[in-house]
Design an enzyme around this catalytic site. Structure first.
Site, PDB file in Angstrom:
ATOM      1  N   PHE B 133       0.860  -1.186   0.000  1.00  9.63           N
ATOM      2  CA  PHE B 133       0.000   0.000   0.000  1.00  9.63           C
ATOM      3  C   PHE B 133       0.893   1.231   0.000  1.00  9.63           C
ATOM      4  O   PHE B 133       1.685   1.416   0.925  1.00  9.63           O
ATOM      5  CB  PHE B 133      -0.852  -0.054   1.272  1.00  9.63           C
ATOM      6  CG  PHE B 133      -1.821   1.085   1.477  1.00  9.63           C
ATOM      7  CD1 PHE B 133      -3.108   1.027   0.958  1.00  9.63           C
ATOM      8  CD2 PHE B 133      -1.461   2.187   2.251  1.00  9.63           C
ATOM      9  CE1 PHE B 133      -4.023   2.051   1.202  1.00  9.63           C
ATOM     10  CE2 PHE B 133      -2.367   3.216   2.493  1.00  9.63           C
ATOM     11  CZ  PHE B 133      -3.659   3.143   1.958  1.00  9.63           C
ATOM     12  N   PRO B 138       8.172  10.520   1.120  1.00  8.21           N
ATOM     13  CA  PRO B 138       9.297  10.955   1.955  1.00  8.21           C
ATOM     14  C   PRO B 138       8.987  12.249   2.721  1.00  8.21           C
ATOM     15  O   PRO B 138       9.370  12.397   3.876  1.00  8.21           O
ATOM     16  CB  PRO B 138      10.427  11.172   0.951  1.00  8.21           C
ATOM     17  CG  PRO B 138      10.096  10.278  -0.198  1.00  8.21           C
ATOM     18  CD  PRO B 138       8.602  10.232  -0.262  1.00  8.21           C
ATOM     19  N   ARG B 273      13.516 -15.149  39.273  1.00  6.12           N
ATOM     20  CA  ARG B 273      14.786 -14.464  39.506  1.00  6.12           C
ATOM     21  C   ARG B 273      14.904 -14.091  40.997  1.00  6.12           C
ATOM     22  O   ARG B 273      14.071 -13.332  41.520  1.00  6.12           O
ATOM     23  CB  ARG B 273      14.841 -13.205  38.636  1.00  6.12           C
ATOM     24  CG  ARG B 273      15.978 -12.266  38.952  1.00  6.12           C
ATOM     25  CD  ARG B 273      17.285 -12.753  38.375  1.00  6.12           C
ATOM     26  NE  ARG B 273      18.373 -11.833  38.675  1.00  6.12           N
ATOM     27  CZ  ARG B 273      19.612 -12.005  38.234  1.00  6.12           C
ATOM     28  NH1 ARG B 273      19.898 -13.041  37.465  1.00  6.12           N
ATOM     29  NH2 ARG B 273      20.545 -11.143  38.539  1.00  6.12           N
ATOM     30  N   ILE B 342      12.205  -4.868  34.342  1.00 11.33           N
ATOM     31  CA  ILE B 342      12.105  -5.993  35.281  1.00 11.33           C
ATOM     32  C   ILE B 342      13.147  -7.052  34.952  1.00 11.33           C
ATOM     33  O   ILE B 342      13.709  -7.690  35.836  1.00 11.33           O
ATOM     34  CB  ILE B 342      10.671  -6.580  35.263  1.00 11.33           C
ATOM     35  CG1 ILE B 342       9.700  -5.578  35.882  1.00 11.33           C
ATOM     36  CG2 ILE B 342      10.614  -7.917  35.998  1.00 11.33           C
ATOM     37  CD1 ILE B 342       8.244  -5.971  35.808  1.00 11.33           C
ATOM     38  N   GLU B 368       0.716   4.286  10.658  1.00 10.43           N
ATOM     39  CA  GLU B 368      -0.750   4.196  10.519  1.00 10.43           C
ATOM     40  C   GLU B 368      -1.437   5.291  11.326  1.00 10.43           C
ATOM     41  O   GLU B 368      -2.412   5.046  12.018  1.00 10.43           O
ATOM     42  CB  GLU B 368      -1.246   2.827  10.990  1.00 10.43           C
ATOM     43  CG  GLU B 368      -0.620   1.685  10.245  1.00 10.43           C
ATOM     44  CD  GLU B 368      -1.278   1.426   8.910  1.00 10.43           C
ATOM     45  OE1 GLU B 368      -2.373   1.969   8.668  1.00 10.43           O
ATOM     46  OE2 GLU B 368      -0.679   0.722   8.094  1.00 10.43           O
TER      47      GLU B 368
END
Lengths: 266, 389
Positions: B133, B138, B273, B342, B368
């Site tokens: 599309f 530019p 962890r 995290i 978009e």
């Protein structure tokens, strides 16, 4: 050919199973249900056979279970099966393998069949009894745990292979017969999105035990020969022990001592 | 280890139809088993897994919310769930499907002739033909009306001139829907086929984001196309915006997939962890992050579910679609950033999908319709005052 698939809906293998406080069963809230994975091989093999046999071959899924079972039946229909028979009767809740097999066998008989595929076992209770019992009740040969399937051109015989300790066993059988499918038999296809839409319109016949001409007192839980007395959760895993701050030789010695004296495994 | 399960804190599953649940489940399995094992390799190499396109097509993903020509004909909610699962894999995968379906098949179906539909749609559903599309240039992104591309009438049809930029699938596309201003004034859509003299596509290199996606520049240098390649139903920029509205809808859902992947990774990581003497999930500051993530994911899910129901009902307004895109991409990006925090140092390597999603979402936030433009669309809708310029 009338191709039948016996399908069982089971909790997803990744579901965390919790046993009810009184040990009478499992907590069903929040459980995600899926087609028992071995039954997916059965569906795929049935679809492959239909594509090969062509003509007016049909694949019919036969399943026993409560209302929620329909969603798994629809998945098999979305994969490409043509129709289904759903045996839905509250009396089957808690029925033993023989009772379930009786209901399935009668439903299959009423539908008509040339060949039957099932998973080698359901992954919930792992009894691996229903396929064999259905074959007995229908008085046809059965081969369970097949890893290869071939059918003769005239469709009168099938040659199947089973993996056995250290090798492979090849068996030829006349048809009709029932086959229990093992992992590796095929790669089950994904239900496609158009397939999901088509599955909505495919016929699912719901029958109860009376509709099959069976006595709920005999076939259902009330007539079970096997009763589950109690469900017991697995014991919580104990915390491990880490040997720290020792030289390797010393630690090895201590490890052997612990394995012998505390864990009592050597 | 337990596999991925789409977070469903508010039990939204119960609001879906069985077909919608089945659509999400089948695409989720495919992504898990077929796409996730290869994505990091493609992301490193900067390639899109073209070899998987036939499988995606076989699932029926392309144009799944359209009917006829072999399309699945599913609800927009089912389509949204499909996009969510694809983007849980990678934004590049969802973009491929969005461009093929919403930006190429949709305009051919909506603005095309029967002959154009017959020629392209069945082959595009099967993934045998790929589309792209071309609207952005530019120098013209948020203000496409300023475009320099021109379509000049010539005896047998049109001659197109111009440059299009940031075109997903550009160099792999068999057909491009190109928007250009006609001599009469309005912008219209044209089908430009691969191999047409004067038409070329060059890939944009050096991307930090959307690495597993083809992004190209299209050059149209006196490209002669026949009259029958005009999309006759296109009437100005409005038609192009209708296509974007479809694609933005799929992004609003897709972003949740990327957010879910980051949340799921962070939750597991935090649970295993150990810092000082307990899992990091047991510290208040980490819990605050995880709770914010799941709360925003849950709100985003309910937002797009309602948006999808409105769309199925033919009542979804463009400014409502803008809210879905604006909010969900924003929170997905914030969730990706928190997840990366995290994970500590592990947050920056591709052993975990977090940094990949984080970088991808930087693109999703501005393509978009940028986050800011969608804000102004909603601003205009509620105040009646356009604040674009």
């Amino acid at each position: 050919m009338k191709i039948i698939v016996i399908l069982k809906q089971v909790p997803d293998s990744e579901t965390k199973i919790k046993v009810k406080g009184d040990g009478s069963g499992i907590e069903t809230d929040g459980i995600k249900y899926v087609i028992s994975p071995y039954d997916e091989y059965a569906v795929e093999e049935a679809l492959k056979l239909k594509e090969k046999a062509g003509g007016d071959s049909t694949v019919t899924v036969v399943s026993a279970g409560p209302d929620r079972t329909v969603e798994s039946i629809r998945t098999a229909l979305a994969m490409g099966a043509d129709a289904a028979v759903h045996v839905n009767d509250p009396a089957l809740e808690g029925a033993d393998s023989l009772g379930v097999a009786r209901a399935l066998a009668k439903a299959i008989q009423d539908n008509g069949f040339d060949i039957i595929f099932a998973g080698k076992q359901g992954i919930d209770q792992d009894n691996s009894q229903v396929p064999s019992a259905v074959a007995e009740l229908l008085d046809i040969p059965q081969v369970n745990i097949i890893a290869k399937f071939e059918i003769t051109e005239d469709k009168s015989k099938a040659t199947v292979s089973r993996r056995i300790e250290g090798g492979e066993e090849t068996i030829e059988t006349s048809l009709p017969a029932l086959f229990g499918c093992e992992k590796g038999l095929n790669e089950p296809r994904y239900a496609s999105l158009p397939g999901i839409m088509k599955a909505k319109k495919k016929p699912v016949k719901t029958v109860d035990l009376a509709g099959l001409g069976l006595d709920a007192g005999e076939v259902g839980a009330a007539g079970s020969h096997v009763k589950i007395l109690k469900w017991i959760p697995l014991p919580e895993r104990q915390a491990g022990k880490i040997l720290q701050g020792m030289e390797t030789a010393e630690a090895s010695k201590e490890l052997v001592r612990l394995l012998r004296e505390e864990a009592k495994v050597i | 280890m337990k596999g991925f399960e789409a977070p469903d804190f508010m039990a939204m599953d119960g609001l879906l139809t069985p077909e919608e649940r089945a659509a999400g489940a089948t695409v989720r399995s495919w992504v898990e088993e077929r796409f996730l094992p290869v994505i990091e390799e493609h992301n490193r190499a900067g390639t899109f897994p073209m070899e998987l396109v036939p499988e995606v097509a076989k699932l029926g993903v392309f144009g799944a919310n359209m009917s006829g020509y072999g399309c699945a004909g599913m609800s927009n909610v089912a389509y949204g769930l499909i996009m969510q699962e694809l983007e849980r894999g990678d934004s590049g995968l969802r973009s491929f499907a969005s461009v093929q379906g919403a930006l190429c098949m949709y305009p051919i179906l909506t603005f095309g002739t029967d002959a154009q539909r017959e020629k392209w749609l069945p082959a595009m559903v099967r993934g045998e033909k790929i589309g792209c599309f071309g609207l952005t240039e530019p120098d013209f992104g948020s203000d496409p009306g300023g475009m320099r591309s021109r379509a000049r009438r010539s005896g047998k049809g049109y001659v197109l001139n111009g440059t299009k930029m940031w075109i997903t699938n550009g160099s792999v596309a068999d057909v491009a829907v190109v928007w250009a201003r006609t001599e009469e004034g309005p912008v219209r859509g044209f089908l430009v086929e691969r191999g047409t003299p004067g038409y070329s596509a060059r890939d944009i290199k050096g991307k930090f984001s959307m690495r597993a996606s083809v992004t190209s520049e299209l050059v149209l240098d006196n490209v002669e196309i026949p009259e029958e390649n005009l999309l006759p139903g296109t009437e100005g920029l409005r038609s192009a915006l209708m296509c974007l509205n479809q694609a933005r809808y799929s992004i609003a859902w897709g972003a949740i997939g990327a957010a879910m992947a980051c949340y799921d990774t962070a939750l597991r990581y935090a649970g295993s962890r150990i810092v000082f003497d307990k899992p990091v999930a047991g510290y208040q500051l980490v819990q605050q992050k995880l709770v914010w993530m799941i709360t925003e994911i849950s709100k985003a899910q309910l937002l797009v579910l309602q948006l999808g129901r409105l769309k199925d009902d033919g009542r979804a307004r463009p400014d409502q679609v803008s809210m879905g895109k604006m909010n969900n991409v924003h929170i997905a990006l914030e969730i990706a950033r928190m997840a990366r925090d995290i994970l500590g140092a592990n947050g920056i390597i591709d052993e975990y999908p977090v940094a990949r999603h984080l970088c991808n979402l930087e693109t999703v936030k501005t393509y978009e319709g940028t986050h800011d433009i969608h804000t102004l669309v909603i601003g205009e809708a509620i105040t009646g005052l356009g604040a674009y310029r």
